[in-house]
Design an enzyme around this catalytic site. Structure first.
Site, PDB file in Angstrom:
ATOM      1  NE  ARG A 154      -4.069  -2.074   1.923  1.00 53.34           N
ATOM      2  CZ  ARG A 154      -4.936  -2.557   2.819  1.00 53.34           C
ATOM      3  NH1 ARG A 154      -4.778  -2.263   4.108  1.00 53.34           N
ATOM      4  NH2 ARG A 154      -5.933  -3.319   2.431  1.00 53.34           N
ATOM      5  CE1 TYR A 173      -1.751  -0.749  -7.855  1.00 56.98           C
ATOM      6  CE2 TYR A 173      -1.617  -2.521  -9.445  1.00 56.98           C
ATOM      7  CZ  TYR A 173      -1.128  -1.340  -8.927  1.00 56.98           C
ATOM      8  OH  TYR A 173      -0.015  -0.770  -9.481  1.00 56.98           O
ATOM      9  CD  GLU A 174      -1.370  -4.692  -3.589  1.00 53.98           C
ATOM     10  OE1 GLU A 174      -1.772  -5.298  -2.588  1.00 53.98           O
ATOM     11  OE2 GLU A 174      -0.796  -5.254  -4.531  1.00 53.98           O
ATOM     12  N   GLY A 175      -6.309  -2.955  -2.171  1.00 53.98           N
ATOM     13  CA  GLY A 175      -7.373  -2.372  -1.360  1.00 53.98           C
ATOM     14  C   GLY A 175      -7.835  -1.080  -1.996  1.00 53.98           C
TER      15      GLY A 175
END
Length: 600
Positions: free
Chosen positions: A296, A440-442
Site C-alpha cells: 500500500r 488494487y491493494e485495497g
C-alpha cells in the site's frame, strides 16, 4: 514524445530538511546513508532509470506481455535486458537486509529511488516491487530454512516474488477464498485453486518466481480466521539451492487491462502445487498484512510517481505551445500567440500539480522514515510512535496519494488539449496507468474505511493524538516567526477542521455506523490535506531559514515559498468543505430505495 527527468534536487531537499537523515545517524543502517552515498544513489539511480527504463515505457504499453500455449509469459521487448542491468547494478538490494545479501540502507533512501523507477516505467517497477512485498513477509514470518532457501536470490533479484490473494469470487473479503491446502506426509502441502489479478505472476525476467499464496487447510473456519499463508515456488528448489522440476502452478491467461500493459497480470492456476506453510496455520492474515502494508505504501508512491512525470510533460508542453494572448495584453508581440503559460487557468492546473507532487513526495519519504524507525529506532517509545504514525498514515498515503496521482495525470492531459488524447504524446498512457493505483491493494474506499473504522480508535486513539501533537507543536513554533506565521495560521485552521471532524465521528458514529462510512473518504482526504500541509510547513521553515543564512539556490527556495503560499491559499481551504461533507452524515446517502437509483 514524453520525457522525464528525476527530481533529484527536490528529493535531496526533502531528505535533508523534512526527513532529516542526519538527525538519525545513530539508527541502524543510517550510518550507510552518508551524504555522498545518498547523492550517488539519487544521481546514478536517476540516470539509470532515465536512460534504461524510461525509453521502454511506451514500448511496454504498446507491446504488452505475451503468453504461449505452455503458459509461459514473455515480457515486452527490452524488459529482460533492462532487468538484467537492474540486477547487476544492485538497485533492488538497497534497503534489503545485509544478512540476505542486501545493502542494509534505510528504507527511506530506497523509497526515493523507487519513485524515480516508477515515474520512468511503472509497469517495469512492479516486477521487483512485488518481490519486495514477498521478501518482507518472509523476513518476518518465514522459518530459518525458508529464509535461507529463498531470500538471498529474491533479494539479489535473481528470483522474483508475488502475492497471491485475490480469487474470482473475493477481493477485499478474503474470508471467501476457496484455494485449499492439503497437508502431505512430508510436511508440505498440496495447493489447489485459482488466483486472479496476480501482478508479475509469470514472466521470463527471472529463472524462478516465489509465490506467497493464501489458502485454507482442512477444517479451517470458513472466514478470514481460517486463512494460512504458503510459499509456493514456480520451480522447485533442491537442498543444494539448484533448480529442480517445475511445480504445478501455471499462468492460465493474462488479463487484458486498461493500463500497465508492460506488467503481466495473470490468472494463476494451482493444480496440486507443492507449498510450505509460512508461520503458523490459520495465522495467514497477519502475514498478509505485512505484504499488504508494504504494497500500500508502494502504491501510494505510484500515485506520486506517475503524477510527477505527467506534470513534467505538461510543463514542457505549456512552455512550447502557443495559443491565444494573455488577458493583460500580448507578452510576446513579435509572436503570433503567447505560450500557454500566460493563461491563469493553465497555471492553476500546473500549480495544483506542483503543490501536490512536492507535498506528497515529502509525505511518502517521511512515511518511509517511520518504517525505518518502527523497526530500528533506539528506544521502545520511538519505535511505538513511528509504528503508530505509519499505521495511521498508510491508508492516507495510499488513498490520497493515488487519488491525487490520477487527478494530476488527467489534469496534465488537460493541459495538452486534444493532443493529450492522442497516443503519440504519451499522456493518455499516464492516465490509464495511474487509474489502477486507486483500485488494487485495497480500493481507496477500503483505505478510507480502514482509517476511520480501525485506525482512528485503535489503542484509544493514540496514533491520531500523536499526529495532532506533532502538527500542533510545529504550528506553534512557526507562528513565533513572522516569516512563517501566515502559513502556520492557515494550517492551524485546517487542523482545527480535522480535529472537529474527528470529534463529530466520535459523537455520531455510535448513533449510526453509516455516518462513519458516509464520511470516510472525505475524512481520509482531510487527514491527507493536513499531513501534506505539515510537510509544506516544514519546507517553508527550511526554505526561510536557508534564505536567511544565504545558503542554497535562491530561485529554488523562492519557488518553494511561492508554491507553499499557493497550497495555503488555494488548497488548504478545502478542509472546511471536507468537514462539512463529513458532518452531512449518512441521511441522504442511505435514504433512497435501491429501485429508485434507476428511475427511467
Amino acid at each position: 514524445m514524453p520525457q522525464y527527468t528525476p527530481p533529484v534536487r527536490d528529493t535531496r531537499f526533502v531528505l535533508e530538511h523534512v526527513v532529516g537523515l542526519d538527525r538519525h545517524a545513530d539508527v541502524e543502517g543510517f550510518a550507510n546513508a552518508t551524504p555522498d552515498t545518498v547523492d550517488a544513489v539519487l544521481e546514478e539511480g536517476g540516470r539509470f532509470v532515465a536512460e534504461v527504463l524510461f525509453p521502454l515505457n511506451q514500448i511496454g504499453d504498446l507491446h504488452g506481455c505475451t503468453r504461449a500455449d505452455d503458459g509461459s509469459v514473455t515480457a515486452p521487448p527490452g524488459f529482460k535486458d533492462a532487468y538484467r542491468q537492474f540486477v547487476e547494478s544492485g538497485w533492488g538490494t538497497l534497503s534489503a537486509p545485509e544478512a540476505f545479501g542486501g545493502q542494509g540502507m534505510p528504507h527511506v533512501v530506497s523509497t526515493a529511488f523507487q519513485e524515480y523507477m516508477i515515474s520512468a516505467n511503472m509497469a517495469f517497477a512492479m516486477y521487483p516491487g512485488l518481490a519486495h512485498g514477498a521478501i518482507a513477509a518472509l523476513v518476518v514470518k518465514g522459518s530459518p530454512e525458508q529464509q535461507a532457501k529463498y531470500l538471498p536470490r529474491m533479494v539479489s533479484g535473481e528470483w522474483g516474488g508475488t502475492m497471491n490473494l485475490t480469487e474470482p469470487q473475493c477481493g477485499t473479503d478474503l474470508g471467501l477464498i476457496r484455494t485449499r491446502a492439503e497437508p502431505q506426509a512430508d510436511g508440505s502441502y498440496s495447493i489447489t485453486g485459482t488466483k486472479i489479478f496476480i501482478s508479475a505472476g509469470e514472466h521470463d525476467l527471472t529463472d524462478n518466481i516465489i509465490h506467497l499464496v493464501l489458502a485454507k487447510t482442512p477444517g479451517a473456519p470458513d472466514s478470514s480466521k481460517g486463512i494460512s499463508l504458503f510459499v509456493v515456488p514456480k520451480v522447485m528448489v533442491e537442498d543444494d539451492g539448484s533448480l529442480g522440476a517445475r511445480n504445478a502452478v501455471t499462468c492460465g491467461s493474462i488479463e487484458h487491462k486498461m493500463g500497465i500493459h508492460g506488467n503481466s497480470t495473470c490468472v494463476m492456476n494451482y493444480d496440486g502445487a507443492t507449498g510450505w506453510l509460512v508461520g503458523e496455520e490459520m495465522k495467514g492474515l497477519a502475514a498478509m498484512f505485512i505484504m499488504m502494508n508494504a504494497a500500500r505504501l508502494g502504491v501510494g508512491l505510484q500515485g506520486l510517481a506517475v503524477a510527477e512525470t505527467a506534470y513534467q510533460n505538461a510543463v514542457h508542453y505549456a512552455r512550447d505551445r502557443r495559443q491565444g494572448r494573455a488577458l493583460t495584453g500580448p507578452v510576446e508581440p513579435n509572436e503570433k500567440a503567447d505560450t500557454l503559460f500566460v493563461h491563469p487557468d493553465v497555471r492553476r492546473m500546473l500549480m495544483e500539480a506542483k503543490a501536490w507532487t512536492e507535498g506528497l513526495r515529502a509525505l511518502c519519504l517521511w512515511g518511509a522514515l517511520q518504517v525505518d524507525l518502527e523497526h530500528k529506532a533506539g528506544t521502545e517509545d520511538e519505535r511505538q510512535i513511528a509504528a503508530d504514525l505509519i499505521g495511521l498514515l498508510t491508508p492516507v498515503i495510499k488513498g490520497v496519494g493515488t487519488d491525487k496521482g490520477y487527478e494530476i495525470a488527467t489534469t496534465a492531459q488537460q493541459v495538452y488539449g486534444g493532443h493529450g488524447y492522442i497516443r503519440e504524446w504519451g499522456m493518455e498512457q499516464y492516465v490509464r496507468d495511474a487509474r489502477i493505483a486507486q483500485i488494487y491493494e485495497g480500493t481507496n474506499g477500503v483505505q478510507a474505511m480502514d482509517l476511520v473504522g480501525r485506525k482512528l480508535a485503535q489503542n484509544g486513539g493514540r496514533a491520531v493524538q500523536a499526529l495532532f501533537r506533532i502538527v500542533t507543536g510545529e504550528i506553534v513554533a512557526a507562528k513565533g516567526d513572522a516569516a512563517t506565521a501566515d502559513y502556520a495560521t492557515r494550517l492551524e485552521r485546517a487542523l482545527n477542521e480535522l480535529q472537529a471532524a474527528t470529534m463529530w465521528f466520535m459523537a455520531n458514529g455510535m448513533k449510526d455506523p453509516n455516518n462513519v462510512g458516509a464520511g470516510a473518504t472525505a475524512y481520509m482526504h482531510l487527514m491527507g490535506l493536513v499531513a501534506t500541509g505539515l510537510m509544506w510547513l516544514r519546507m517553508v521553515v527550511a526554505a526561510t531559514a536557508l534564505k536567511t543564512t544565504g545558503e542554497g539556490d535562491v530561485a529554488f527556495l523562492d519557488a518553494k515559498l511561492v508554491t507553499a503560499r499557493f497550497f495555503a491559499e488555494r488548497i488548504l481551504p478545502d478542509a472546511g468543505a471536507l468537514r462539512r461533507k463529513i458532518e452531512g452524515g449518512a441521511g441522504s446517502i442511505m435514504a433512497l430505495p435501491e429501485e429508485m437509483f434507476l428511475a427511467a
